[in-house]
Motif scaffolding. Structure first.
Motif, mmCIF file in Angstrom:
data_model
loop_
_atom_site.group_PDB
_atom_site.id
_atom_site.type_symbol
_atom_site.label_atom_id
_atom_site.label_comp_id
_atom_site.label_asym_id
_atom_site.label_seq_id
_atom_site.Cartn_x
_atom_site.Cartn_y
_atom_site.Cartn_z
ATOM 1 N N ALA A 1 10.957 -0.045 -4.806
ATOM 2 C CA ALA A 1 11.912 0.200 -3.731
ATOM 3 C C ALA A 1 11.605 -0.702 -2.551
ATOM 4 C CB ALA A 1 11.862 1.666 -3.315
ATOM 5 N N ARG A 2 12.649 -1.026 -1.834
ATOM 6 C CA ARG A 2 12.478 -1.983 -0.750
ATOM 7 C C ARG A 2 11.831 -1.370 0.479
ATOM 8 N NH1 ARG A 2 18.331 -5.164 -0.848
ATOM 9 N NH2 ARG A 2 18.144 -6.031 -2.976
ATOM 10 N N THR A 3 12.192 -0.147 0.806
ATOM 11 C CA THR A 3 11.700 0.462 2.038
ATOM 12 C C THR A 3 10.346 1.125 1.787
ATOM 13 O OG1 THR A 3 13.976 0.928 2.692
ATOM 14 C CG2 THR A 3 12.217 2.050 3.908
ATOM 15 N N PRO A 4 9.291 0.650 2.423
ATOM 16 C CA PRO A 4 7.969 1.256 2.200
ATOM 17 C C PRO A 4 7.814 2.529 3.010
ATOM 18 C CG PRO A 4 7.773 -0.532 3.758
ATOM 19 C CD PRO A 4 9.217 -0.504 3.332
ATOM 20 N N HIS A 5 6.888 3.365 2.590
ATOM 21 C CA HIS A 5 6.602 4.611 3.294
ATOM 22 C C HIS A 5 5.533 4.353 4.354
ATOM 23 C CE1 HIS A 5 8.950 7.506 0.896
ATOM 24 N NE2 HIS A 5 8.754 6.643 -0.083
ATOM 25 N N THR A 6 5.898 3.601 5.363
ATOM 26 C CA THR A 6 4.997 3.290 6.473
ATOM 27 C C THR A 6 5.469 4.030 7.713
ATOM 28 O OG1 THR A 6 6.309 1.312 6.920
ATOM 29 C CG2 THR A 6 4.324 1.043 5.571
ATOM 30 N N PRO A 7 4.575 4.284 8.678
ATOM 31 C CA PRO A 7 4.966 5.058 9.867
ATOM 32 C C PRO A 7 5.676 4.204 10.896
ATOM 33 C CG PRO A 7 2.636 4.534 9.965
ATOM 34 C CD PRO A 7 3.117 4.012 8.639
ATOM 35 N N LEU A 8 6.699 4.790 11.510
ATOM 36 C CA LEU A 8 7.375 4.193 12.660
ATOM 37 C C LEU A 8 6.779 4.795 13.926
ATOM 38 C CD1 LEU A 8 11.138 4.155 11.571
ATOM 39 C CD2 LEU A 8 9.720 2.170 12.076
ATOM 40 N N MET B 1 0.821 -1.216 0.000
ATOM 41 C CA MET B 1 0.000 0.000 0.000
ATOM 42 C C MET B 1 0.852 1.261 0.000
ATOM 43 S SD MET B 1 -2.780 1.102 2.870
ATOM 44 C CE MET B 1 -3.477 2.747 2.899
ATOM 45 N N PHE B 2 1.874 1.258 0.851
ATOM 46 C CA PHE B 2 2.679 2.463 0.964
ATOM 47 C C PHE B 2 4.062 2.279 0.330
ATOM 48 C CE2 PHE B 2 -0.018 2.383 4.790
ATOM 49 C CZ PHE B 2 -0.803 3.453 4.471
ATOM 50 N N ALA B 3 4.207 1.305 -0.589
ATOM 51 C CA ALA B 3 5.512 1.051 -1.181
ATOM 52 C C ALA B 3 5.901 2.195 -2.107
ATOM 53 C CB ALA B 3 5.496 -0.265 -1.957
ATOM 54 N N ARG B 4 7.178 2.461 -2.179
ATOM 55 C CA ARG B 4 7.672 3.523 -3.051
ATOM 56 C C ARG B 4 7.612 3.067 -4.503
ATOM 57 N NH1 ARG B 4 13.519 5.745 -1.703
ATOM 58 N NH2 ARG B 4 12.410 6.214 0.221
ATOM 59 N N PRO B 5 7.226 3.942 -5.449
ATOM 60 C CA PRO B 5 7.174 3.548 -6.848
ATOM 61 C C PRO B 5 8.533 3.045 -7.345
ATOM 62 C CG PRO B 5 6.093 5.660 -6.522
ATOM 63 C CD PRO B 5 6.781 5.319 -5.254
ATOM 64 N N GLY B 6 8.469 2.092 -8.273
ATOM 65 C CA GLY B 6 9.702 1.550 -8.826
ATOM 66 C C GLY B 6 10.206 0.337 -8.089
ATOM 67 N N ALA C 1 5.372 13.358 1.900
ATOM 68 C CA ALA C 1 4.785 13.708 0.603
ATOM 69 C C ALA C 1 4.510 12.470 -0.241
ATOM 70 C CB ALA C 1 5.718 14.672 -0.140
ATOM 71 N N GLU C 2 5.458 11.513 -0.247
ATOM 72 C CA GLU C 2 5.253 10.296 -1.034
ATOM 73 C C GLU C 2 4.086 9.477 -0.507
ATOM 74 O OE1 GLU C 2 8.017 11.358 0.150
ATOM 75 O OE2 GLU C 2 9.535 11.519 -1.424
ATOM 76 N N ALA C 3 3.970 9.369 0.820
ATOM 77 C CA ALA C 3 2.866 8.605 1.400
ATOM 78 C C ALA C 3 1.526 9.257 1.097
ATOM 79 C CB ALA C 3 3.065 8.462 2.910
ATOM 80 N N ARG C 4 1.485 10.588 1.085
ATOM 81 C CA ARG C 4 0.235 11.252 0.759
ATOM 82 C C ARG C 4 -0.183 10.978 -0.684
ATOM 83 N NH1 ARG C 4 2.619 15.561 3.673
ATOM 84 N NH2 ARG C 4 3.083 16.693 1.757
#
Length: 407
Positions: free
Chosen positions: A8-15, A1-6, A31-34
């Motif tokens: 990428a391994r690290t998703p844009h999820t909250p810590l 759901m929050f994976a970076r386009p392309g 910005a990417e997660a939004r």
């Protein structure tokens, strides 16, 4: 759901609990997660969580980051809401909600949305109805900024934050956060019925009226409030007791938020201010160097018991070359008085006070130390001790006043 386009391994999820992005360490949602959230919710409007998606998008729109975090994770957090600038193509409603932290009046919304659309947003849970005539463009708990806006807007036209509420917004620390104080012109009445029906996440609001509110006493702020000097003078007049009134004035000057001259200038144009005489005396004591309530009490004690007036906050340099400020000092007789607050009971502070006292004795001065509570609770005992120390140092007290005997 929050994976970076392309891919990428690290998703844009909250810590959690810091609510920073796992990919870039920024405040989540970044910005990417939004963008990813918006893209996902825009793709499928028939998703079972479509209503929740709309709430998230509204929260992005009005910059309510706390509401986004609550909706995505499904639980309440205590992070403060972060407001973001509206987009370039934002309409008047977006900018109005941004300027007022998402708090709107029905009169403001009436010219931008139809009554049916407003009711629809409230019924769907996207907006909240705070009280009669006040709406919240979101559905989370009220933040501090939103509480202040609700208080001002609910009190009606011309209302401004005042007293401790305005002083706290100006940066004065250590003041009461509740209830909220609002000042309105005496010619109009505030909606008392509305202010009695506030939600549970809204503190009580006290409305005060005044016939003297010049333009010079108004601070350009969002929400509008009185200047720091006017706020402190009003807070002292509305305080529950004398000690609280003097503490408010001393705190503003001690924290360098206002000057005694500014307080006096405000008091001069308020001939009917509550506790006007007490406020005037307190301002004079602060101008003389007193920066705490205990020092104000000690100065009053010296006047009442006919002791010579000391120099307050006298600057000295100790043997180690460090700058020191003496609470009270009689230079002619080399007598010092230190008034210790609660923080002097700390172990490190206690050791520093003993080293400082040793330096004073080595320099040839006499030093007396009193706890702040003793100055207020037993002033006669403190005055007697100071009198004996001054006499021992060479001071000659004035003869007692004689009253003519009646025949």
């Amino acid at each position: 759901m929050f994976a970076r386009p392309g891919g990428a391994r690290t998703p844009h999820t909250p810590l959690q609990p810091a609510w920073c992005c796992r990919a870039n360490g920024r405040q989540w949602p970044c910005a990417e997660a939004r963008l990813l959230l918006k893209a996902e919710f825009d793709e499928d409007h028939t998703h079972p969580d479509a209503a929740k998606s709309v709430q998230i998008l509204d929260s992005f729109r009005y910059g309510l980051t706390e509401t986004v975090q609550d909706l995505v994770v499904g639980r309440r957090v205590t992070a403060k809401a972060v407001r973001m600038l509206p987009a370039d193509d934002a309409d008047a409603l977006d900018w109005l909600a941004f300027e007022q932290a998402g708090v709107l009046t029905t009169a403001q919304v009436a010219g931008l949305l139809s009554e049916g659309r407003v009711r629809g947003r409230i019924r769907s849970g996207r907006w909240r109805s705070i009280c009669r005539g006040i709406l919240l463009a979101g559905n989370g708990r009220l933040t501090r900024d939103q509480q202040l806006w609700v208080a001002v807007l609910a009190a009606g036209p011309g209302a401004v934050l005042a007293g401790v509420s305005a002083a706290a917004e100006a940066g004065v620390r250590g003041l009461r956060r509740e209830p909220l104080h609002v000042l309105v012109p005496a010619a109009r009445r505030a909606a008392r019925a509305t202010l009695r029906r506030l939600p549970i996440d809204m503190p009580a609001v006290l409305v005060h009226r005044t016939t003297v509110l010049p333009e010079a006493h108004l601070q350009r702020a969002r929400p509008p409030r009185t200047t720091t000097a006017r706020a402190l003078v009003d807070a002292a007049g509305w305080a529950a007791g004398v000690d609280e009134a003097q503490s408010v004035l001393a705190a503003g000057c001690q924290q360098r938020r206002v000057l005694p001259e500014e307080l006096q200038a405000v008091l001069d144009v308020l001939p009917r201010a509550p506790r006007r005489r007490l406020i005037g005396l307190t301002i004079s004591d602060i101008a003389g160097g007193a920066q705490a309530l205990s020092e104000i009490d000690f100065l009053r004690l010296c006047r009442r018991h006919r002791l010579p007036a000391p120099d307050l906050q006298e600057h000295r340099v100790d043997a180690a070359g460090r700058n020191r400020w003496l609470d009270a000092y009689w230079r002619e007789w080399r007598v010092q008085v230190e008034i210790d607050g609660a923080h002097h009971m700390d172990v490190k502070q206690w050791a520093a006070d003993m080293r400082r006292q040793n330096d004073v004795w080595n320099s040839g001065d006499r030093i007396l130390r009193f706890p702040a509570w003793l100055v207020r609770a037993r002033p006669d005992e403190v005055a007697d001790t100071v009198r004996r120390a001054l006499i021992a140092a060479g001071w000659t007290p004035a003869p007692p006043l004689r009253h003519p005997t009646q025949k």
